[in-house]
Design a protein around this motif. Structure first.
Motif, PDB file in Angstrom:
ATOM      1  N   UNK A 628       0.822  -1.248   0.011  1.00 37.93           N
ATOM      2  CA  UNK A 628       0.147   0.149   0.066  1.00 37.93           C
ATOM      3  C   UNK A 628       0.716   1.222  -0.029  1.00 37.93           C
ATOM      4  N   UNK A 629       2.070   1.115  -0.544  1.00 38.13           N
ATOM      5  CA  UNK A 629       2.938   2.504  -0.663  1.00 38.13           C
ATOM      6  C   UNK A 629       3.308   2.671  -1.931  1.00 38.13           C
ATOM      7  N   UNK A 646       5.574   2.538 -14.148  1.00 37.38           N
ATOM      8  CA  UNK A 646       5.510   4.014 -13.585  1.00 37.38           C
ATOM      9  C   UNK A 646       3.912   4.313 -13.591  1.00 37.38           C
ATOM     10  N   UNK A 647       3.359   4.298 -14.871  1.00 39.30           N
ATOM     11  CA  UNK A 647       1.937   4.460 -15.154  1.00 39.30           C
ATOM     12  C   UNK A 647       1.006   3.977 -13.923  1.00 39.30           C
ATOM     13  N   UNK A 648       1.335   2.709 -13.647  1.00 38.80           N
ATOM     14  CA  UNK A 648       0.501   1.839 -12.810  1.00 38.80           C
ATOM     15  C   UNK A 648       0.704   2.406 -11.406  1.00 38.80           C
ATOM     16  N   UNK A 649       1.819   2.666 -10.994  1.00 40.37           N
ATOM     17  CA  UNK A 649       2.148   3.308  -9.678  1.00 40.37           C
ATOM     18  C   UNK A 649       1.712   4.829  -9.637  1.00 40.37           C
ATOM     19  N   UNK A 653      -1.178   6.000  -6.844  1.00 38.62           N
ATOM     20  CA  UNK A 653      -0.817   6.837  -5.805  1.00 38.62           C
ATOM     21  C   UNK A 653      -1.402   8.148  -5.982  1.00 38.62           C
ATOM     22  N   UNK A 654      -2.309   8.336  -7.366  1.00 37.36           N
ATOM     23  CA  UNK A 654      -2.696   9.523  -7.389  1.00 37.36           C
ATOM     24  C   UNK A 654      -2.076  10.590  -7.921  1.00 37.36           C
ATOM     25  N   UNK A 859      -5.351   8.028   0.445  1.00 42.73           N
ATOM     26  CA  UNK A 859      -5.519   6.617   0.465  1.00 42.73           C
ATOM     27  C   UNK A 859      -6.764   5.928   0.701  1.00 42.73           C
ATOM     28  N   UNK A 860      -7.224   4.967  -0.210  1.00 50.64           N
ATOM     29  CA  UNK A 860      -8.245   4.165   0.138  1.00 50.64           C
ATOM     30  C   UNK A 860      -8.398   3.539   1.401  1.00 50.64           C
ATOM     31  N   UNK A 861      -9.125   3.289   2.116  1.00 48.12           N
ATOM     32  CA  UNK A 861      -9.221   2.797   3.344  1.00 48.12           C
ATOM     33  C   UNK A 861      -9.504   1.120   3.123  1.00 48.12           C
ATOM     34  N   UNK A 862      -9.287   0.291   4.070  1.00 46.21           N
ATOM     35  CA  UNK A 862      -9.164  -1.048   3.707  1.00 46.21           C
ATOM     36  C   UNK A 862     -10.753  -1.474   4.027  1.00 46.21           C
ATOM     37  N   UNK A 863     -11.243  -2.594   3.374  1.00 39.31           N
ATOM     38  CA  UNK A 863     -12.529  -3.024   3.385  1.00 39.31           C
ATOM     39  C   UNK A 863     -12.666  -3.643   4.879  1.00 39.31           C
TER      40      UNK A 863
END
Length: 1062
Positions: A628-629, A646-649, A653-654, A859-863
């Motif tokens: 998650x980093x 790089x694109x996916x990361x 990460x926004x 960052x999106x929270x955990x379900x």
């Protein structure tokens, strides 16, 4: 004997270890040569070109070659990489018994039943010497490991030592002619220039084997007279030193151990015997039930031995190679060369303390300077040593039946005394070796380990229990395979339990498991805590590895030979090698320190490591993305050719600016589409969305984007596109009725154009269209109110969506400085808040640099289901959370369940039930559970039927027993009358015509598969789920009663409540 590997095959007549790789060659009586990896227990290859048994094989010391010799009179040289026989050497006239490469020269020596020994040059493929002199079968021949000597053994009852020094200066002989297959033309005087140096006579029957000592002028031989003889040589003569007696049949093979002062022999009496080479006495005997031994082989560098027998081979060691040691403050007590030694880490001083014998474990009391030495001698024993003022006080040896002894306090130690046969009794003694008290243990205990003052870890077969000796309470337990070693941290707050393939890290309080690590393909050898960081460093056969408290692991460095870690300090690892020598290595701890900083959210440390560019590798990028980093991982992907990564990361990460730059370089439709979707979802960056839609020619998406952002000017420009449907749609968005009518008229849809113009009050256009339609003018509905269809007014006109006030990321100015004393989870002093202003009207895409924005998506929270499944050890809760794989894994481990098909509906019901609810009503029935027992009427019917069947089969004794039992159940009058009649008839002849597997006196249960009785005391296995009993032959099959679990599976028991874990 410690068996490391075993095979099942036909009779093995030849063996050879590879000098470097974990391989062993075995030649079989069937003519097949097998190449095994004894470390992985796998068959690598087979070689089949010999016709008949192959009695000798040998690896070359450096080339990818091996040589074989068989009963087809042929010597073959193979390349194991290409799986080909390179050539065949012909010359022997009878069976070939042994073959061997020379360690320096390009020679092969072979011994044959034609009474000769031949030396071949495998490079020129010629015979360079024939050694004749034996007058019976030559059973073996081998080179001296250092000198120009060769030893041979023959059934003529002699051992001969040959001087082969003249061969070193001999010129190469030419290749034999094609017609001279036997090489007879080379049988001239030059072939017989090797001479006999000694003839050793003393055996009463044929000699099967002879071997040199690796360093001393000694020779050992074994013969059909059941004797092993030891010989000594000098420059002029050789003589017999001693005879070792003990074998009861022919001695097949014998050798000196390379690293221990022992002789190993095997025989057709089905035994391997170990002899003390100095005292010339037998030390150990290892016996097989049905297999005769034929051959021995020793590894050239390690302590491994191998023996071939009638049904395969075994690879083994005579004793454990792990040195016994105990860490005591800054000192290490360890065993080496028959002494207990002390090594001080600070001064590197190594001193000898006391002489000891083959210790298994060492325990030390630093305050009293006392040492407990446990060993396997005499079936298990311990010795107590107290060292004062340079003198050593030794207590008498105490035989304890294989128990272990450890200190539990300053002047107290505990002994697991098995001499009485009671495995659950612990004896506590003082330093005078006097019994202080005896304490019953809570479980059958096979070993004990120190766990703090007054506390022990007790190990049984499948679990470890922490036991308080003072309160006599169980403080915690862990279910794990047989634990071999226990390693505590310096503060005694964390413990590592080391099994053969498993490591469990747990806290001392209640033994709560922190993580479990499995090494599926290799063995765990040793480990120690890096107490400065709370990381466990351990070794396997091949690697030094680390294990973080969260279970993440990795490789620190590779190993050539196994080592045993004693202490870890910063980046230094102190260890003992297999020879008991203290050494240290410096390792690069950056990888696990980086992961540890990420795990503890010490982002200032992470930033400094990145700034120093000490982290690299795709594995680390994948790790950071997984944890998650992604924003951290993004800064490690700078190389060309990794734009997709790089694109996916960047998307994850926004970081939209990096995503745009990467998408531009990739320039593929799918990536532009993903960029547009994520830009719209993460930050409402309409300029990025617009650019992405433009690159993919998505006119429909552009139209809708301009509509919701109120950019009517650009929406009107899209009207110029040739797509008719797109033009009509944009006209609807703009509310341009005339343009809509124009498009419909141009498309030939005059009725629709007329209706549109009439409804919206365009009378001039409507009249013109009515003339063109003539009699086909459509009628408008009467009594309806018409309204103009216009698009809604946009909420936001122009520019991006308003952004939140966010923190600057650690890579946007946070690298300049940091604070080591920052609280856990803090970002350091260099991280501050910035105000993010709204962008004004978009001025187009003059350049990508205009898109730089400090926005970073939270960052999106955990379900919730994921949190639930991570924190729960219960299978039911895992299924309820939707983690079915974990639930099934838990059920397999706890109940041995393998067939999950019958449970599918239940697992799905659990999942759906946890995500829905049903209101209760007062009229709802109360749920109850029912149990069923066999009622007396049913029992009477069963006894009545069994009684009748046995009586008709003339099994009167058994019928008598059933009748008696029936009368005890208050039967009906007719049933009682029948039973009494059978009793009277049976009393006259208490016999059974047919023997039954039934004993009414002995309690039994019925096998769930074969339906045969299993009496009390008989061996049986059970289903871990339904507890049904089965005969041992059913082990490993699916239980037919519950149709779920594997019969006899090793299961820990179902966890039903979190309190069981605590």
């Amino acid at each position: 004997m410690l068996t490391k590997f075993e095979t099942s095959s036909n009779q093995v007549r030849g063996l050879s270890f590879h000098p470097k790789r974990p391989w062993i060659l075995s030649s079989l009586h069937t003519g097949v040569i097998q190449l095994w990896d004894y470390r992985m227990a796998t068959l690598i290859d087979t070689f089949e070109e010999h016709d008949g048994p192959v009695r000798g094989v040998h690896f070359h010391i450096s080339q990818p070659l091996f040589v074989s010799g068989g009963d087809d009179y042929k010597i073959k040289v193979w390349n194991y990489k290409t799986h080909k026989c390179l050539f065949t050497l012909l010359g022997h006239l009878d069976y070939i018994r042994t073959v061997q490469f020379h360690h320096e020269c390009p020679w092969i020596v072979s011994a044959s039943d034609d009474q000769t020994i031949r030396i071949w040059n495998w490079q020129s493929r010629t015979c360079v010497s024939v050694l004749a002199g034996h007058n019976h079968y030559v059973m073996c021949a081998s080179f001296h490991p250092k000198e120009d000597l060769l030893v041979s053994a023959s059934l003529d009852q002699t051992v001969r030592v040959w001087d082969i020094a003249p061969l070193r200066n001999k010129k190469k002989t030419p290749l034999a002619d094609d017609d001279d297959i036997m090489g007879l033309t080379q049988m001239n005087s030059d072939l017989f220039d090797a001479t006999v140096k000694y003839v050793l006579e003393g055996h009463d029957r044929g000699v099967n084997w002879a071997a040199f000592h690796p360093t001393l002028p000694l020779i050992v031989s074994g013969a059909d007279d059941r004797k092993v003889k030891l010989w000594r040589t000098n420059e002029t003569k050789a003589w017999e030193v001693d005879t070792l007696r003990g074998h009861s049949s022919n001695v097949s093979s014998v050798m000196f151990h390379a690293k221990h002062d022992v002789i190993v022999s095997n025989s057709e009496d089905k035994t391997i015997r170990v002899w003390d080479a100095t005292k010339r006495t037998e030390i150990k005997t290892f016996r097989r039930e049905n297999d005769r031994f034929w051959i021995l082989a020793a590894h050239p560098e390690t302590n491994l031995l191998a023996a071939g027998h009638d049904s395969g081979l075994i690879v083994f060691k005579l004793e454990r190679e792990r040195p016994a040691f105990a860490l005591s403050g800054d000192s290490l007590l360890y065993a080496k060369d028959g002494f207990l030694r002390r090594y001080e880490y600070s001064t590197q001083k190594d001193s000898q303390v006391i002489p000891i014998q083959r210790p298994r474990t060492v325990s030390h009391s630093p305050t009293e300077n006392a040492a407990l030495i446990s060993s396997d001698l005499d079936g298990g024993s311990y010795e107590l040593y107290i060292i004062r003022s340079g003198t050593v006080q030794r207590d008498a040896k105490r035989v304890s039946g294989g128990g272990s002894a450890v200190f539990i306090a300053r002047k107290r130690f505990a002994v697991l005394d098995k001499s009485t046969g009671q495995e659950e009794v612990l004896v506590v003694k003082n330093l005078k070796n006097e019994v202080v008290k005896k304490i019953p243990l809570p479980i059958p205990t096979y070993a004990i380990f120190y766990a703090g003052t007054g506390t022990l870890l007790c190990r049984c077969e499948d679990k470890v229990v922490m036991f308080d000796l003072t309160q006599r309470l169980v403080l915690g337990e862990v279910h794990t395979p047989s634990v071999r070693h226990v390693v505590w941290s310096n503060d005694m707050e964390s413990v590592a339990l080391l099994s053969k393939h498993t490591i469990i890290l747990a806290s001392k309080k209640e033994l709560v498991i922190q993580c479990t690590l499995h090494e599926t393909t290799t063995r765990v050898k040793s480990g120690a805590w890096d107490d400065d960081n709370g990381v466990f460093i351990y070794t396997t056969l091949n690697h030094v590895k680390y294990c973080l408290p969260n279970g993440d692991s990795g490789i620190i460095r590779t190993l050539v030979v196994p080592i045993y870690i004693t202490k870890v300090s910063s980046d230094k690892i102190f260890f003992l090698d297999r020879d008991g020598r203290n050494k240290e290595i410096t390792v690069n701890a950056t990888e696990y320190m980086f992961k540890l900083a990420l795990m503890r959210k010490r982002f200032d440390h992470v930033a400094r490591m990145i700034e120093g560019s000490r982290i690299s590798g795709q594995a680390m990028v994948a790790y950071m993305q997984q944890k998650g980093f992604p924003e951290v991982a993004l800064h490690f992907v700078e190389e060309e050719g990794h734009e997709r990564v790089r694109f996916n990361l960047a998307i994850e990460s926004g970081n939209m600016s990096v995503a745009v730059a990467s998408a531009t370089k990739i320039n593929e439709k799918d990536y532009w589409f993903r960029l547009g979707v994520e830009a719209l979802r993460q930050g409402g960056n309409s300029s990025i969305v617009e650019f992405a839609y433009q690159q993919t020619r998505s006119i429909e998406r552009l139209s809708f984007l301009y509509l919701i952002t109120g950019n009517l000017e650009k929406l009107s420009k899209l009207m110029k596109k040739k797509d008719v449907m797109g033009q009509f749609q944009n006209a609807l968005y703009l509310g341009d009725v005339k343009e809509r009518v124009k498009i419909l008229e141009k498309g030939g849809l005059l009725p629709l154009a007329y209706i549109t113009a009439s409804v919206h009050g365009l009378k001039d256009i409507a009249e013109r269209l009515s003339i063109a339609l003539g009699d086909d003018v459509p009628s408008l509905p009467q009594g309806k109110t018409h309204s103009l269809l216009m698009p809604p007014i946009p909420v936001v006109c122009g520019g991006d969506w308003p952004l939140l006030r966010v923190m600057k990321g650690i890579f946007e100015g946070g690298l300049e400085s940091g604070n080591d004393d920052v609280e856990e989870g803090d970002w350091g002093d260099a991280l501050d808040m910035v105000d993010v202003e709204e962008d004004g009207e978009g001025s187009g895409w003059g350049g990508l640099e205009l898109l730089d924005t400090p926005f970073m998506t939270p960052s999106q929270g955990m379900d919730v289901s994921q949190i639930w499944s991570q924190e729960s050890p219960l299978a039911a809760e895992q299924a309820a959370a939707g983690s079915f794989d974990t639930a099934m894994s838990l059920l397999h481990r706890q109940l041995g369940i393998k067939n999950f098909a019958p449970l599918k509906s239940m697992l799905l019901d659990l999942f759906s039930g946890s995500h829905s609810y049903l209101p209760a009503f007062s009229s709802s029935p109360v749920l109850t559970s029912l149990t069923a027992n066999l009622q007396p009427p049913h029992l009477r019917l069963a006894l009545l039927s069994a009684m009748g069947v046995c009586y008709k089969a003339r099994n009167l004794a058994t019928a008598y027993n059933f009748a008696k039992r029936l009368l005890e159940t208050n039967p009906t009058e007719s049933q009682a009358k029948t039973a009494r009649q059978i009793v009277q008839a049976a009393e006259r002849n208490m016999t059974d015509a047919t023997e039954l597997n039934y004993d009414f006196r002995n309690p039994f249960v019925i096998c769930g598969s074969t339906y045969v009785p299993i009496y009390r005391g008989q061996e049986n296995v059970s289903c871990p789920y339904c507890t049904a009993r089965f005969v041992p032959s059913q082990e490993g099959k699916i239980c037919g009663i519950c149709d779920l679990a594997v019969i006899g599976a090793d299961a820990s028991g179902l966890l039903c409540s979190p309190s069981q874990v605590r």
